[in-house]
Design a protein around this motif. Sequence first.
Motif, short mmCIF file in Angstrom:
data_model
loop_
_atom_site.label_atom_id
_atom_site.label_comp_id
_atom_site.label_asym_id
_atom_site.label_seq_id
_atom_site.Cartn_x
_atom_site.Cartn_y
_atom_site.Cartn_z
N GLY A 164 0.79 -1.22 0.00
CA GLY A 164 0.00 0.00 0.00
C GLY A 164 0.83 1.28 0.00
O GLY A 164 0.36 2.31 0.45
N GLN A 165 2.05 1.19 -0.49
CA GLN A 165 2.93 2.35 -0.51
C GLN A 165 3.33 2.66 -1.94
O GLN A 165 3.52 1.76 -2.75
CB GLN A 165 4.18 2.11 0.32
CG GLN A 165 3.92 1.93 1.78
CD GLN A 165 5.20 1.68 2.57
OE1 GLN A 165 6.25 1.42 2.00
NE2 GLN A 165 5.10 1.74 3.88
N LEU A 166 3.49 3.93 -2.21
CA LEU A 166 3.96 4.40 -3.49
C LEU A 166 5.12 5.35 -3.23
O LEU A 166 4.98 6.30 -2.47
CB LEU A 166 2.84 5.13 -4.25
CG LEU A 166 3.21 5.72 -5.59
CD1 LEU A 166 3.58 4.62 -6.57
CD2 LEU A 166 2.05 6.53 -6.13
N MET A 167 6.26 5.07 -3.83
CA MET A 167 7.43 5.91 -3.62
C MET A 167 7.80 6.58 -4.93
O MET A 167 7.65 6.00 -6.00
CB MET A 167 8.60 5.07 -3.10
CG MET A 167 8.33 4.47 -1.74
SD MET A 167 9.66 3.44 -1.13
CE MET A 167 10.96 4.63 -0.95
N GLY A 168 8.30 7.78 -4.82
CA GLY A 168 8.73 8.51 -6.01
C GLY A 168 9.71 9.59 -5.63
O GLY A 168 10.00 9.82 -4.45
N SER A 169 10.21 10.28 -6.63
CA SER A 169 11.13 11.39 -6.37
C SER A 169 10.84 12.48 -7.39
O SER A 169 10.26 12.23 -8.45
CB SER A 169 12.58 10.93 -6.46
OG SER A 169 12.87 10.48 -7.77
N THR A 170 11.23 13.67 -7.07
CA THR A 170 11.06 14.80 -7.98
C THR A 170 12.42 15.42 -8.24
O THR A 170 13.33 15.34 -7.42
CB THR A 170 10.13 15.87 -7.37
OG1 THR A 170 10.64 16.25 -6.10
CG2 THR A 170 8.72 15.34 -7.19
#
Length: 57
Positions: A25-31
């Motif tokens: 249930g986790q979503l990881m990202g970067s900008t």
Amino acid sequence: MILLLLTGYLFVLVPKGFMPTEDMGQLMGSTKAAQDISFDDMLRHQQAVNLAPRSEH
């Protein structure tokens, strides 16, 4: 044909335990932004990105 058999053999041989069995249930990202962006501008950019997935519902 040999490649297909080797692929099947390796599929059976490789352990499957490294893949999670259920969704966490986790979503990881970067900008990314330009190096000369100010802290306040980056904060606004990050907040807009953070709100984007929630606006889909």
